[in-house]
Design a protein around this motif. Structure first.
Motif, PDB file in Angstrom:
ATOM      1  N   ALA A  91      -3.719   3.371  -4.727  1.00 17.89           N
ATOM      2  CA  ALA A  91      -2.764   3.198  -3.629  1.00 17.89           C
ATOM      3  C   ALA A  91      -2.305   1.749  -3.458  1.00 17.89           C
ATOM      4  O   ALA A  91      -1.356   1.488  -2.722  1.00 17.89           O
ATOM      5  N   ILE A  92      -3.005   0.828  -4.109  1.00 17.74           N
ATOM      6  CA  ILE A  92      -2.635  -0.585  -3.995  1.00 17.74           C
ATOM      7  C   ILE A  92      -1.695  -0.930  -5.141  1.00 17.74           C
ATOM      8  O   ILE A  92      -2.066  -0.828  -6.310  1.00 17.74           O
ATOM      9  N   ILE A 118       0.847  -1.186   0.000  1.00 13.82           N
ATOM     10  CA  ILE A 118       0.000   0.000   0.000  1.00 13.82           C
ATOM     11  C   ILE A 118       0.884   1.239   0.000  1.00 13.82           C
ATOM     12  O   ILE A 118       1.808   1.351   0.812  1.00 13.82           O
ATOM     13  N   VAL A 128      -5.285   1.301   6.873  1.00 11.76           N
ATOM     14  CA  VAL A 128      -5.394  -0.060   6.378  1.00 11.76           C
ATOM     15  C   VAL A 128      -4.051  -0.752   6.519  1.00 11.76           C
ATOM     16  O   VAL A 128      -3.008  -0.152   6.253  1.00 11.76           O
ATOM     17  N   CYS A 184      -3.153   6.527  -0.100  1.00 10.29           N
ATOM     18  CA  CYS A 184      -4.325   5.915   0.540  1.00 10.29           C
ATOM     19  C   CYS A 184      -5.132   6.965   1.309  1.00 10.29           C
ATOM     20  O   CYS A 184      -4.594   7.724   2.103  1.00 10.29           O
ATOM     21  N   MET A 185      -6.465   6.977   1.035  1.00 10.94           N
ATOM     22  CA  MET A 185      -7.332   7.928   1.727  1.00 10.94           C
ATOM     23  C   MET A 185      -8.122   7.260   2.848  1.00 10.94           C
ATOM     24  O   MET A 185      -8.957   7.896   3.489  1.00 10.94           O
ATOM     25  N   GLY A 186      -7.867   5.963   3.058  1.00 12.16           N
ATOM     26  CA  GLY A 186      -8.422   5.284   4.222  1.00 12.16           C
ATOM     27  C   GLY A 186      -9.917   5.053   4.207  1.00 12.16           C
ATOM     28  O   GLY A 186     -10.540   4.957   5.268  1.00 12.16           O
ATOM     29  N   ASP A 187     -10.511   4.915   3.021  1.00 10.06           N
ATOM     30  CA  ASP A 187     -11.958   4.685   2.968  1.00 10.06           C
ATOM     31  C   ASP A 187     -12.334   3.229   3.239  1.00 10.06           C
ATOM     32  O   ASP A 187     -13.502   2.915   3.433  1.00 10.06           O
ATOM     33  N   GLY A 188     -11.351   2.350   3.243  1.00  8.57           N
ATOM     34  CA  GLY A 188     -11.606   0.952   3.591  1.00  8.57           C
ATOM     35  C   GLY A 188     -12.260   0.133   2.500  1.00  8.57           C
ATOM     36  O   GLY A 188     -12.707  -0.984   2.753  1.00  8.57           O
ATOM     37  N   ARG A 189     -12.304   0.633   1.301  1.00  4.30           N
ATOM     38  CA  ARG A 189     -12.932  -0.110   0.208  1.00  4.30           C
ATOM     39  C   ARG A 189     -12.248  -1.467  -0.015  1.00  4.30           C
ATOM     40  O   ARG A 189     -12.905  -2.480  -0.227  1.00  4.30           O
ATOM     41  N   CYS A 190     -10.940  -1.471   0.038  1.00  2.00           N
ATOM     42  CA  CYS A 190     -10.192  -2.718  -0.178  1.00  2.00           C
ATOM     43  C   CYS A 190     -10.542  -3.777   0.875  1.00  2.00           C
ATOM     44  O   CYS A 190     -10.572  -4.969   0.575  1.00  2.00           O
ATOM     45  N   THR A 234      -7.694   5.802  -5.616  1.00  2.18           N
ATOM     46  CA  THR A 234      -6.470   6.600  -5.650  1.00  2.18           C
ATOM     47  C   THR A 234      -5.257   5.831  -6.186  1.00  2.18           C
ATOM     48  O   THR A 234      -4.161   6.380  -6.262  1.00  2.18           O
ATOM     49  N   CYS A 277      -9.713   0.628  -5.984  1.00  2.00           N
ATOM     50  CA  CYS A 277      -9.073   1.658  -5.165  1.00  2.00           C
ATOM     51  C   CYS A 277      -8.969   2.938  -6.003  1.00  2.00           C
ATOM     52  O   CYS A 277      -8.203   3.008  -6.965  1.00  2.00           O
TER      53      CYS A 277
HETATM   54  S1  SF4 Z   1      -9.174   1.155  -1.272  1.00  2.00           S
HETATM   55 FE1  SF4 Z   1      -7.231   2.259  -1.608  1.00  2.00          FE
HETATM   56  S2  SF4 Z   1      -7.560   4.282  -0.743  1.00  2.00           S
HETATM   57 FE2  SF4 Z   1      -9.160   2.939   0.077  1.00  2.00          FE
HETATM   58  S3  SF4 Z   1      -8.358   2.204   2.023  1.00  2.00           S
HETATM   59 FE3  SF4 Z   1      -7.814   0.687   0.458  1.00  2.00          FE
HETATM   60  S4  SF4 Z   1      -5.750   1.277  -0.241  1.00  2.00           S
HETATM   61 FE4  SF4 Z   1      -6.608   3.029   0.842  1.00  2.00          FE
END
Ligand code: SF4
Length: 64
Positions: A59-60, A5, A33, A10-16, A57, A55
């Motif tokens: 970020a992954i 990551i 995360v 990462c904006m920390g929305d927790g989608r992943c 952004t 994701c």
């Molecule tokens: S989906 Fe991407 S932006 Fe959102 S928490 Fe996970 S790594 Fe971070």
């Protein structure tokens, strides 16, 4: 496949964590995360790829 990551993105929305909870876990204490495994097993490969695609952004980061 290796996953990491980029915390600068990462904006920390927790989608992943919703898409692939076997690999991504939201750490309430750290409010970020974290990865439960860096080397993705073959059976989770498709889910991790989908998490990366969803994701917003980018970020992954996946590396073969
Ligand atoms: S989906 Fe991407 S932006 Fe959102 S928490 Fe996970 S790594 Fe971070």
């Amino acid at each position: 496949m290796r996953v990491r990551i980029d915390y600068a993105l990462c904006m920390g929305d927790g989608r992943c964590c919703e898409v692939c909870p076997e690999v991504f876990e939201y750490d309430d204490a750290q409010t970020e995360v974290r990865l439960l495994q860096e080397m993705v097993s073959d059976d989770l490969r498709d889910k991790v790829i989908r998490a990366a695609e969803e994701c917003d952004t980018g970020a992954i980061v996946l590396e073969d």
